[in-house]
Structure formats: C-alpha cells, structure tokens
Write an enzyme that holds these catalytic residues in place. Structure first.
Site, mmCIF file in Angstrom:
data_model
loop_
_atom_site.group_PDB
_atom_site.id
_atom_site.type_symbol
_atom_site.label_atom_id
_atom_site.label_comp_id
_atom_site.label_asym_id
_atom_site.label_seq_id
_atom_site.Cartn_x
_atom_site.Cartn_y
_atom_site.Cartn_z
ATOM 1 N N ARG A 42 72.672 -53.652 -21.548
ATOM 2 C CA ARG A 42 72.353 -53.257 -22.914
ATOM 3 C C ARG A 42 72.453 -54.437 -23.746
ATOM 4 O O ARG A 42 71.925 -54.201 -24.928
ATOM 5 C CB ARG A 42 73.541 -52.042 -23.197
ATOM 6 N N ASP A 141 75.954 -38.399 -36.010
ATOM 7 C CA ASP A 141 75.996 -39.140 -34.948
ATOM 8 C C ASP A 141 76.741 -40.434 -35.235
ATOM 9 O O ASP A 141 76.395 -40.989 -36.332
ATOM 10 C CB ASP A 141 74.714 -39.219 -34.070
HETATM 11 C C1 LIG Z 1 75.187 -37.483 -24.384
HETATM 12 S S1 LIG Z 1 75.011 -37.533 -26.099
HETATM 13 C C2 LIG Z 1 74.959 -35.755 -26.406
HETATM 14 C C3 LIG Z 1 73.968 -35.299 -27.411
HETATM 15 C C4 LIG Z 1 74.043 -33.469 -27.537
HETATM 16 N N1 LIG Z 1 75.313 -33.128 -28.080
HETATM 17 C C5 LIG Z 1 73.749 -32.903 -26.381
HETATM 18 O O1 LIG Z 1 74.781 -32.298 -25.781
HETATM 19 O O2 LIG Z 1 72.587 -32.909 -25.773
HETATM 20 C C6 LIG Z 1 76.468 -38.079 -26.952
HETATM 21 C C7 LIG Z 1 76.357 -38.618 -28.285
HETATM 22 O O3 LIG Z 1 77.677 -38.759 -28.871
HETATM 23 C C8 LIG Z 1 77.561 -39.756 -29.764
HETATM 24 N N2 LIG Z 1 78.901 -40.473 -29.912
HETATM 25 C C9 LIG Z 1 79.391 -41.249 -29.013
HETATM 26 N N3 LIG Z 1 80.802 -41.612 -29.748
HETATM 27 C C10 LIG Z 1 80.739 -40.920 -30.911
HETATM 28 C C11 LIG Z 1 81.645 -40.584 -31.928
HETATM 29 N N4 LIG Z 1 82.853 -41.560 -31.858
HETATM 30 N N5 LIG Z 1 81.312 -40.313 -33.235
HETATM 31 C C12 LIG Z 1 79.962 -39.553 -33.217
HETATM 32 N N6 LIG Z 1 79.299 -39.662 -32.003
HETATM 33 C C13 LIG Z 1 79.326 -40.420 -31.170
HETATM 34 C C14 LIG Z 1 76.558 -40.720 -28.920
HETATM 35 O O4 LIG Z 1 75.782 -41.803 -30.040
HETATM 36 C C15 LIG Z 1 75.636 -39.800 -28.417
HETATM 37 O O5 LIG Z 1 74.320 -39.575 -29.262
#
Ligand SMILES: C[S@@+](CC[C@H](N)C(=O)[O-])C[C@H]1O[C@@H](n2cnc3c(N)ncnc32)[C@H](O)[C@@H]1O
Length: 278
Positions: A42, A141
């Site tokens: 990445r 996000d």
């Molecule tokens: C696997 S995706 C889940 C997306 C959606 N909620 C779903 O369930 O389909 C996880 C998301 O969490 C976000 N994320 C990770 N750490 C975070 C943080 N500290 N604050 C806000 N978002 C975060 C990532 O950027 C990513 O887009």
C-alpha cells in the site's frame, strides 16, 4: 516480512512496527502481524512518488510532515462495502422510522465510498414516499479519498446488480456511451446525504446530538476493545432514549449492558445509565 534482495524498497521489521504504531495513534486501527506485506504494497507507490528508497526515510518524512497523515491513513484503511450490505439492518431501519415519525438524524459513521449511506437514504425515501423528507443523514469516514468517491456518487454497474429493479430505476441514472459501465446516484437522493471527514478517534466530533440512529458497522473491528468501548460510550451519549445503534456482523456488545441493550441481531438501544446528548 522477510527482506528480499529483489525488493524495490528497503523494508525492515522495525519499519513495520513503527508504521503500525503510527497508524494506531492516528486512527485507532490495529494492524496484526500478517499485515506487513499489505503495508509494503500500500505504501510503495508513495515512496516511489517521493523518490524515497527506504521505509525508514518515509517514516522520517511522515513524522516531519503533518500533511502526510492524510495520505498515510488513506493508504492503510480497508474500505470494503456494498449497497444494502447486511440487508436486515435496512428492514429494521424502515420499521423504526414508521414507528418513530418526526424529524430524525441518522449518522453513518464509517461510510467508506458511500454505498451504506445511500442505502440508508433509499430506505428513508421509500418510507416517506418522497425525497423531500424530514430526515437528516450525516455520513463520515476518516479516509478523504473514499469520501471523494462517495460525494461523486458514481459506481460501477456491477455494484447495483443485486438491487431490485425498482431501486435501480428510482435511485440511479445509467451512464451512456463511454460511461455505459457506470451508474450515478440521482441528485434528489444524493442531496439527502451530507458527507464529511470525521476521525472517530478525535476528541470532538463535528456534529451535535441528538442523533437518533447510528450506523457504525465494520469499523470497530479494527480497534482494540478499550477504544471500541470509549467510542461506543460517546455515541450512546449522543442518542435519545429510543435511539438505535447498528453494529457490523462481527461486532458484539452483548456483554456491555452498562452502555447498550441488544434489541435484535447486531442492533442495540442506548442504556439510559449513560448521560444523554453529551
Ligand atoms: C470496512 S469499511 C466499512 C464500511 C461500511 N460501514 C460497511 O459496513 O459496509 C471500514 C471503514 O472505516 C473507516 N475507518 C477506519 N478507521 C476510522 C476512524 N478512526 N474514523 C473513521 N472512520 C474510520 C475506513 O476508512 C473504512 O472506510
């Protein structure tokens, strides 16, 4: 990750340790040992763009350049999502809205590229039978790149393959010509979702309560238990008595009655021992 001579960039085990520590401090995300190869793949485009040959040099750059945090975090998040992922949550959302009419605020707290937030907006539009409804949807996000995609509302046609023909017809425009493999969220729906960058680790979230429904799905799994409970407590404090917290399929708070009470599969209501609208 063992260092191989053919590897383009110098990447030592301690580099991985420092990177995962930095990511944890900046985002709460915990990377397990096996993610060392993912970190390499990445971040190498960034090292190449910066003409750096060693990860240790990139770490020095990261430490000296606060603006680099955005790229660093964007590169290391996992953004898997889809429209109507875990469909039972949207059936429950519809039922909740029918039983609790009046203005409502919904926060989609890790919205990734937007599919989840637009699925919420579609459900709301169906319940009210119109786009102009009293529900406010905030989607956020930590990753600025996925938020850009979310705001555009443009997806590959395969992304909506499994949706009903009614959903496709009412909520998407099909691309034409060069864009024939793409679909776009109709503007009437897109305007109902406001996307913003919120890091759940920040001490002050730029939104105020009450928030009636919080979708916080498939993000807590990346945090350790203490971080999960701290965030959950802050979210619960934003919700009214009859609020609803929606968790991801592998996130479980059944052992946290001091914060929430289970009311269905991965669904919770706030426990009122917690102060409201904190
Ligand atoms: C696997 S995706 C889940 C997306 C959606 N909620 C779903 O369930 O389909 C996880 C998301 O969490 C976000 N994320 C990770 N750490 C975070 C943080 N500290 N604050 C806000 N978002 C975060 C990532 O950027 C990513 O887009």
């Amino acid at each position: 990750m063992a260092r191989h001579d053919q590897q383009e960039f110098v990447y030592e085990p301690d580099d991985f340790e420092q990177i995962r520590h930095a990511l944890y401090l900046k985002s709460g995300i915990r990377l397990i040992d096996s993610k060392d190869t993912l970190v390499y793949s990445r971040l190498t485009p960034r090292l190449r763009a910066l003409s750096l040959h060693k990860f240790s040099h990139y770490l020095s750059y990261l430490n000296a350049t606060p603006d680099e945090d955005e790229y660093f975090i964007n590169a290391l998040t996992t953004n898997l999502t889809s429209f109507f992922r875990e469909p039972h949550h949207f059936d429950t959302l519809a039922t909740y809205l029918r039983r609790n009419p009046g203005s409502k605020t919904i926060w989609c707290a890790a919205s990734s590229t937007g599919e989840e937030a637009y699925s919420i907006a579609m459900t709301v539009a169906e319940v009210f039978g119109c786009f102009d409804n009293p529900v406010t949807i905030i989607a956020s996000d930590i990753d600025s790149e996925v938020l850009r995609t979310a705001k555009q509302g443009i997806y590959r046609r395969e992304a909506i393959e499994k949706l009903s023909s009614e959903h496709k017809r009412c909520f998407f425009h099909r691309g034409k010509g060069t864009y024939k493999d793409q679909v776009r969220i109709v503007p009437e729906l897109a305007k109902n979702v406001s996307f913003r960058r919120i890091n759940l680790m920040e001490p002050n979230w730029p939104l105020s309560g009450p928030v009636d429904i919080i979708f916080c799905r498939n993000v807590m799994i990346y945090f350790d238990k203490q971080t999960q409970l701290t965030i959950l407590k802050r979210m619960v404090a934003l919700m009214p008595d009859n609020g609803m917290y929606v968790a991801g399929h592998s996130e479980n708070y059944n052992k946290n009655p001091e914060l929430v009470t289970p009311v269905g599969k991965t669904l919770y209501r706030p426990n009122r021992e917690v102060q409201c609208y904190g």
